[in-house]
Scaffold this motif. Sequence first.
Motif, PDB file in Angstrom:
ATOM      1  N   HIS A  40       0.814  -1.218   0.000  1.00 63.98           N
ATOM      2  CA  HIS A  40       0.000   0.000   0.000  1.00 63.98           C
ATOM      3  C   HIS A  40       0.850   1.272   0.000  1.00 63.98           C
ATOM      4  O   HIS A  40       0.299   2.379   0.020  1.00 63.98           O
ATOM      5  CB  HIS A  40      -0.926  -0.011   1.213  1.00 63.98           C
ATOM      6  N   TYR A  41       2.168   1.108  -0.033  1.00 65.23           N
ATOM      7  CA  TYR A  41       3.085   2.250   0.007  1.00 65.23           C
ATOM      8  C   TYR A  41       4.155   2.093  -1.065  1.00 65.23           C
ATOM      9  O   TYR A  41       4.544   0.975  -1.403  1.00 65.23           O
ATOM     10  CB  TYR A  41       3.740   2.367   1.391  1.00 65.23           C
ATOM     11  N   ASN A  42       4.632   3.212  -1.563  1.00 67.48           N
ATOM     12  CA  ASN A  42       5.749   3.176  -2.508  1.00 67.48           C
ATOM     13  C   ASN A  42       7.085   3.083  -1.792  1.00 67.48           C
ATOM     14  O   ASN A  42       8.019   2.449  -2.286  1.00 67.48           O
ATOM     15  CB  ASN A  42       5.733   4.430  -3.394  1.00 67.48           C
ATOM     16  N   ASN A  43       7.174   3.726  -0.630  1.00 67.79           N
ATOM     17  CA  ASN A  43       8.409   3.731   0.147  1.00 67.79           C
ATOM     18  C   ASN A  43       8.068   3.666   1.629  1.00 67.79           C
ATOM     19  O   ASN A  43       8.052   4.690   2.322  1.00 67.79           O
ATOM     20  CB  ASN A  43       9.233   4.989  -0.149  1.00 67.79           C
ATOM     21  N   LEU A  44       7.774   2.460   2.094  1.00 64.13           N
ATOM     22  CA  LEU A  44       7.426   2.294   3.500  1.00 64.13           C
ATOM     23  C   LEU A  44       8.673   2.441   4.357  1.00 64.13           C
ATOM     24  O   LEU A  44       9.709   1.829   4.092  1.00 64.13           O
ATOM     25  CB  LEU A  44       6.806   0.905   3.722  1.00 64.13           C
ATOM     26  N   GLY A  45       8.586   3.271   5.387  1.00 61.29           N
ATOM     27  CA  GLY A  45       9.654   3.381   6.373  1.00 61.29           C
ATOM     28  C   GLY A  45       9.401   2.438   7.534  1.00 61.29           C
ATOM     29  O   GLY A  45       8.253   2.067   7.808  1.00 61.29           O
ATOM     30  N   VAL A  46      10.467   2.048   8.211  1.00 59.45           N
ATOM     31  CA  VAL A  46      10.355   1.149   9.357  1.00 59.45           C
ATOM     32  C   VAL A  46      11.197   1.676  10.506  1.00 59.45           C
ATOM     33  O   VAL A  46      12.396   1.948  10.339  1.00 59.45           O
ATOM     34  CB  VAL A  46      10.805  -0.281   9.004  1.00 59.45           C
ATOM     35  N   ILE A  47      10.573   1.834  11.667  1.00 62.12           N
ATOM     36  CA  ILE A  47      11.297   2.076  12.915  1.00 62.12           C
ATOM     37  C   ILE A  47      11.311   0.758  13.675  1.00 62.12           C
ATOM     38  O   ILE A  47      10.257   0.242  14.065  1.00 62.12           O
ATOM     39  CB  ILE A  47      10.638   3.187  13.748  1.00 62.12           C
ATOM     40  N   TRP A  48      12.491   0.205  13.845  1.00 65.89           N
ATOM     41  CA  TRP A  48      12.675  -1.096  14.497  1.00 65.89           C
ATOM     42  C   TRP A  48      13.190  -0.838  15.908  1.00 65.89           C
ATOM     43  O   TRP A  48      14.360  -0.582  16.123  1.00 65.89           O
ATOM     44  CB  TRP A  48      13.671  -1.926  13.694  1.00 65.89           C
ATOM     45  N   TYR A  49      12.275  -0.891  16.878  1.00 67.15           N
ATOM     46  CA  TYR A  49      12.540  -0.520  18.275  1.00 67.15           C
ATOM     47  C   TYR A  49      12.762  -1.817  19.041  1.00 67.15           C
ATOM     48  O   TYR A  49      11.815  -2.523  19.400  1.00 67.15           O
ATOM     49  CB  TYR A  49      11.323   0.256  18.791  1.00 67.15           C
ATOM     50  N   ASP A  50      14.024  -2.160  19.294  1.00 74.00           N
ATOM     51  CA  ASP A  50      14.342  -3.537  19.657  1.00 74.00           C
ATOM     52  C   ASP A  50      15.764  -3.566  20.219  1.00 74.00           C
ATOM     53  O   ASP A  50      16.577  -2.691  19.917  1.00 74.00           O
ATOM     54  CB  ASP A  50      14.263  -4.388  18.371  1.00 74.00           C
ATOM     55  N   ALA A  51      16.075  -4.588  21.000  1.00 72.38           N
ATOM     56  CA  ALA A  51      17.465  -4.811  21.407  1.00 72.38           C
ATOM     57  C   ALA A  51      18.282  -5.428  20.282  1.00 72.38           C
ATOM     58  O   ALA A  51      19.506  -5.372  20.290  1.00 72.38           O
ATOM     59  CB  ALA A  51      17.514  -5.729  22.626  1.00 72.38           C
ATOM     60  N   HIS A  52      17.589  -6.046  19.312  1.00 76.01           N
ATOM     61  CA  HIS A  52      18.223  -6.788  18.225  1.00 76.01           C
ATOM     62  C   HIS A  52      17.809  -6.196  16.880  1.00 76.01           C
ATOM     63  O   HIS A  52      16.702  -5.672  16.739  1.00 76.01           O
ATOM     64  CB  HIS A  52      17.796  -8.257  18.264  1.00 76.01           C
TER      65      HIS A  52
END
Length: 302
Positions: free
Chosen positions: A115-127
């Motif tokens: 549904h997006y052309n350029n999906l961003g991701v915030i990966w909030y994690d220890a790994h």
Amino acid sequence: MLKVDIIGAATSFGQPKLGVDLGPDALRYANLVEEIKSVDVEVNDKGNIYSDFKVDVPTHSSSEDKVLKNYGQVVNFNEKLAASADESVASGAFPLIIGGDHSLAIGSLAGISPHYNNLGVIWYDAHADLNDINTSPSGNVHGMPLAISCGIGDERLVNLHTPDIKVKPRNIVLIGMRDLDEGEKKYIRDENILMYTMEDIEEKGISTVMTEALEYLHGKTDGIHLSLDVDALDPSETPGTGTPVENGLSLSDTIHAMNLLHESGSVTSMDLVEVNPLLDDRNMTAEKAVAIVAAFFGKEQK
């Protein structure tokens, strides 16, 4: 009014510790739905998705080295989750996927990204979860979902739901990192992925980190997916998780981070993963996870 679809991702197949498939219901028992509704958000709880395979306790996650563990179960589950997440976005809802182990992000990103052309991701994690079978010390798929979403690894998982990659490495921000494998470190360097370790967060402060992350993604992405693993927090805050790492984020910093994301209005979907009530202390991890989600949707903390 914002409409949120809650999708319970009841899977434990991405890792060896049983009980994380009970996470979605532990979150509901901690009043997840009521807390979100309290800030004038419409909530549609779609219930839980389960794999067509049952957990075989004696053989769970047992396989030879250099083999993706529980492979068929992971594929089957994520195909079903991708279809549900896709349906939610298509209906105009905000998908909130509650897990369940982090391998579920394969399905959530597969369903959301078309549904997006350029999906961003915030990966909030220890790994970073950027391993493949060649770099993973364990073969557990919950250490691979972000790599798979970037097009690295098993072809069937990479092309799940829709062919090709789901996320471009330049559209990723890693926050809370403190347990990285050597192969992950190399990939992060090679792809120049924006990463904030715990040392960075302690030096800059969580406000600066979140502001910089949003500024980095602004303009080059048309949506942002937040994938939040409760092991991003220190184990003293969230003991009920399968791969705890010392010296993590505080609950107060995480709630502040969620406040900033809420104010930005930039995040369009979310995973909340790795709540394992069998490892918890009186459901405190689920309760804190619910407080985090409520803050994300705008609830002011007392």
